[in-house]
Every structure is written in structure tokens, then in C-alpha cells.
Enzyme design. Structure first.
Site, PDB file in Angstrom:
ATOM      1  CG  HIS A  23      -1.962  -1.078   1.185  1.00  0.00           C
ATOM      2  ND1 HIS A  23      -3.231  -0.867   0.691  1.00  0.00           N
ATOM      3  CD2 HIS A  23      -1.905  -2.388   1.543  1.00  0.00           C
ATOM      4  CE1 HIS A  23      -3.924  -1.992   0.767  1.00  0.00           C
ATOM      5  NE2 HIS A  23      -3.140  -2.935   1.285  1.00  0.00           N
ATOM      6  CD  GLN A  32      -8.622   0.461   3.136  1.00  0.00           C
ATOM      7  OE1 GLN A  32      -7.446   0.632   2.848  1.00  0.00           O
ATOM      8  NE2 GLN A  32      -9.043  -0.590   3.798  1.00  0.00           N
ATOM      9  CG  HIS A  67      -7.191  -6.230   0.568  1.00  0.00           C
ATOM     10  ND1 HIS A  67      -6.741  -5.669  -0.617  1.00  0.00           N
ATOM     11  CD2 HIS A  67      -6.384  -5.738   1.557  1.00  0.00           C
ATOM     12  CE1 HIS A  67      -5.724  -4.875  -0.361  1.00  0.00           C
ATOM     13  NE2 HIS A  67      -5.481  -4.902   0.947  1.00  0.00           N
ATOM     14  CD  GLU A 123      -6.433  -7.784   5.876  1.00  0.00           C
ATOM     15  OE1 GLU A 123      -5.439  -7.349   6.480  1.00  0.00           O
ATOM     16  OE2 GLU A 123      -6.995  -7.157   4.954  1.00  0.00           O
ATOM     17  CG  ASP A 143      -0.342  -5.620   3.960  1.00  0.00           C
ATOM     18  OD1 ASP A 143      -0.880  -4.844   3.149  1.00  0.00           O
ATOM     19  OD2 ASP A 143      -0.982  -6.181   4.874  1.00  0.00           O
ATOM     20  CD1 TRP A 197      -4.546  -1.182   8.925  1.00  0.00           C
ATOM     21  CD2 TRP A 197      -3.610   0.229   7.473  1.00  0.00           C
ATOM     22  NE1 TRP A 197      -5.564  -0.566   8.236  1.00  0.00           N
ATOM     23  CE2 TRP A 197      -5.015   0.305   7.326  1.00  0.00           C
ATOM     24  CE3 TRP A 197      -2.802   1.037   6.647  1.00  0.00           C
ATOM     25  CZ2 TRP A 197      -5.626   1.158   6.414  1.00  0.00           C
ATOM     26  CZ3 TRP A 197      -3.426   1.892   5.734  1.00  0.00           C
ATOM     27  CH2 TRP A 197      -4.819   1.944   5.626  1.00  0.00           C
TER      28      TRP A 197
END
Length: 428
Positions: free
Chosen positions: A58, A151, A209, A212, A308, A314
Site C-alpha cells: 500500500h 478500501q 483483499h 482478511e 503489505d 496499520w
């Protein structure tokens, strides 16, 4: 020849090999190459590897740690909320500057191909514009591939579908999704169907994604595999994370793995982040969170690793080092056998290159002369020591050099110094 690397070891175990490079391409790979090179470098038995590939990143959020505040809980959901707080304050120049700084870090680590998801739920599409500009700037030395990523959920966010199509029209390469973040399981399945149909219509790849979470009943990878077959997208679809598989019942997984393999869906695990964000609701026993990497590989699924996140809402760590990713992956997946270590190295090189569909990748005659000379004798030592990148080369051109580390019993005494052969962040 322009360049010859003498006495190299290759990841497949071949040793004392000479590598001849001419016109930016690998021209010959053999012992005792009789040709002469304009420049010759003695690898002295060290490992020459194809460049590292990050299959999942990202870049729009990278290096934004602390903006507008730190993730106090360290959880996935607070990270998503924090990114939502940050988005209104983003500027295109700040996004470009941070991404360019990360690309320079990547090149120094021998990381020359990155697939980055870019959030398209901001109606301004600032991040999309910024990363398309970064992609243009870094093209001479780094392959950057962008994924249109809703997102906040394709159906959950009011304008996500419209924005995703706009991003593709602007030149974004891959279609993304996040079905487990939709409000219902049915909405998640509907988003997968719509996105796969769009990909088939446009002839694009898909990287979602997927599952997750720690929910053992999440079923979106099953839907993704089925839709891949229905829409004829075999070998062009990736399921990223797949962490719910770590919690699933073994009987169900025994049916799921053959379906994923039949659909030729790639799996992308993100060891650094998966084990950090998953299992947060557990006391003990506490789940590791990463998907079933060795079982997927044994079933014939192509499995890659991704970094990632790096210094973002995050994850406050990270250094663009894919050997660190492989190191964590082999520990979490308990892949410490000889073959397991080799597979983890492939997960950040050849397997990841397959996910991106990179052409001309790998050390073979006729392929583009991209490689990294590592201060290690084999892939095991490279991962164990997170070996120094002595030389980073793209199309036969040296991008970065690093002196050898002084070692005692294989342990570094001081960090190596790095010399970049191009002007960082300045190629236009």
C-alpha cells in the site's frame, strides 16, 4: 559483453557459474564463460538472485506513520479508521514525496517490482493521480503496478464503483476488492461477481483483499475461485491475505484447496502484517493468523509473500526488505526445512513475479538482466542474515552498491553503507 559476473551461485543451487550480460539482457549463463566483459565482477561464490518482488503493498499510505495520530490499539479496524481520518488532509505532493522515498528504499534493497493497492474511495482520486505520477517517474528503475482498491467496500461506499472505473480509465492496472468488508456476506459475493465480470470485460487482472479476518465461516475465497472459473480469468486472479483459512475447519479446507488450485488463483500472504493484526480477539491459545502457506503450496497453488505496509496507520515497522518478509514467513509457517526455506525465497522472487505476470523475469539467457548480488552463499544464508545487497542491477545497469559487511561467525558487526548509482527520487 558489457558485464560478466564470475563464479556465482544461483538460487537453484548451481555454483561456480558465469553470467554474461550484453545489451541489457542475459546473454550466457554457464561455467567458465570464455568471453571477455567490458566489466567483470567476481562473485566469489556468492548468491546472484533475480530481483525481489513485492506482490502486495500500500504505497499511498507508506511512511505516513503518526499522521494525524498513531494507531493506539494497533488493530486493523483502527488502522482503517485512522486512514479515513488522514484522507481529507492528503495532498498530491505529499503522496508523491513519500512514495518516491519508499521506492528509493526498495531499490537499495534489491526490490525492483511492486504491486501496490491504491484507495479509490476518495472522490478526488488524489492517491491515484499521485501514484500514476510515481509510476511514470520510477519506470526506468522499478516496475510499479497499481491496483484500484475500494478500501471502504465496493458496495458499502456510495461512489466506489464509479471511482474504481475512473481509476482504471486513468491507467490503473489491476482491479481490487475487499468483499469481507461489505456489510453482508451476500454483498461481498455480489462485489466479487461484479469485479470479475469487469475484469473479464476489460482484459485485466484481479487482486482482492479476501477473507482478511479470523472468521472461520468467511467464504469469499470460495466465491472468488468459482467466479474466476466462470469468467475465464484463470491465472489472472489473486486472493490476498486469506487469513480466515487459518481458522477454518480442516474438512472444509480439504475441499477449498482443490478449488483454488483448479481456478489457478494465486494466494498472497503478508507475514509481517497478518500475524500482527489477526488473532486480536483471542486470549490463549492465540491464532497466528497467516494463511495456510505450505498446504496451499502442496495443493499446487502459487503462493507469494507481500510486505503489505511500512510505517503507516496499520504497521509502524518495515524497511522494504523482502528477505525480512521471507524470514518471518518461514517462521510463522514452520517452513524451516531445506525445501521450505527455498519455497519462502521463491515467495519473494519467482512466485511473486508469476502473480504480477512479469515477462522476461529470472536469470536465464534472453531475459532482461535484472539481478541482485547478495552477501550469502545460498538462499538459506540470505534469509538467515537478511544478506547485504552488494549489487543491484536492472537491464545490465548498476542501480546500487553496498560494501560487504564485516562478519564474525556470520553475525554483522556494523551496518553496510549504501551508494545509489542514480539520483534518488529525481528521475523524471
Amino acid at each position: 559483453m558489457d558485464l560478466i559476473i564470475r563464479h556465482a551461485t544461483l538460487p537453484d543451487g548451481r555454483s561456480d557459474v558465469d553470467i554474461g550480460i550484453d545489451g541489457g539482457m542475459f546473454a550466457a549463463i554457464q561455467p567458465a564463460l570464455p568471453a571477455k566483459g567490458a566489466e567483470e565482477i567476481d562473485a566469489a561464490g556468492r548468491l546472484v538472485s533475480p530481483p525481489f518482488v513485492d506482490a502486495h503493498f500500500h504505497m499511498d499510505a507508506t511512511l505516513s506513520l503518526g499522521l494525524p495520530r498513531l494507531n493506539a490499539s494497533g488493530t486493523l479496524l483502527e488502522g482503517i479508521a485512522l486512514w479515513g481520518e488522514l484522507k481529507p488532509h492528503l495532498t498530491q505532493q505529499a503522496l508523491v514525496d513519500r512514495a518516491m522515498a519508499y521506492c528509493d528504499m526498495a531499490v537499495a534493497q534489491g526490490l525492483l517490482a511492486i504491486r501496490s493497492h491504491v484507495d479509490v474511495c476518495d472522490d478526488r482520486l488524489l492517491a491515484t493521480e499521485a501514484l500514476l505520477e510515481v509510476k511514470r517517474r520510477v519506470a526506468p528503475y522499478l516496475h510499479l503496478e497499481l491496483v484500484a482498491f475500494p478500501q471502504d467496500g465496493l458496495l458499502r461506499s456510495a461512489r466506489a464503483r464509479e471511482n474504481l472505473v475512473r481509476a482504471l480509465d486513468m491507467g490503473v492496472d489491476v482491479i481490487g476488492g475487499i468483499p469481507h468488508f461489505e456489510r453482508t456476506m451476500a454483498d461481498g459475493a455480489a462485489s466479487i461477481r461484479w469485479l470479475c465480470e469487469l475484469a473479464a470485460e476489460r482484459g485485466l487482472r484481479v487482486d482482492m483483499h479476501c477473507d482478511e479476518s479470523d472468521d472461520p465461516l468467511s467464504r469469499h475465497i470460495e466465491t472468488l475461485a468459482a467466479e474466476t472459473i466462470r469468467t475465464g480469468l484463470q491465472d489472472r486472479v489473486a486472493g490476498s491475505h486469506l487469513t480466515s483459512m487459518h481458522s477454518m475447519d480442516n474438512y472444509y479446507v480439504s475441499k477449498l484447496l482443490p478449488l483454488i488450485a483448479e481456478a489457478r488463483v494465486h494466494a498472497i500472504a503478508n507475514p509481517l502484517i497478518n500475524i500482527t493484526l489477526q488473532g486480536r480477539h483471542d486470549t490463549y491459545p492465540k491464532r497466528r493468523g497467516m494463511t495456510r502457506v505450505p498446504e496451499l503450496m502442496d495443493a499446487g497453488v502459487n503462493v507469494a509473500f507481500g510486505h503489505d505496509c511500512a510505517m503507516d496507520p496499520w504497521y509502524g515497522m518495515g524497511s522494504a526488505d523482502m528477505l525480512e518478509v521471507a524470514h518471518m514467513g518461514l517462521h510463522v509457517a514452520q517452513m524451516t526445512s531445506t525445501s521450505g526455506v527455498a519455497r519462502c525465497f521463491e515467495a519473494v522472487t519467482t512466485h511473486a513475479a508469476r502473480v504480477l505476470g512479469l515477462e522476461g523475469y529470472g536469470i536465464a539467457p534472453g531475459h532482461r538482466a535484472d539481478f541482485v548480488l547478495l552477501q550469502a552463499g545460498d538462499v538459506h544464508e540470505a534469509i538467515r542474515l537478511r544478506a547485504a545487497r552488494l549489487l543491484v542491477v536492472r537491464e545490465g545497469r548498476v542501480l546500487a552498491r553496498s560494501p560487504e559487511r564485516r562478519t564474525r561467525l556470520g553475525l554483522p558487526e556494523r551496518p553496510s553503507e549504501l551508494t545509489l548509482e542514480f539520483r534518488p527520487g529525481s528521475i523524471s
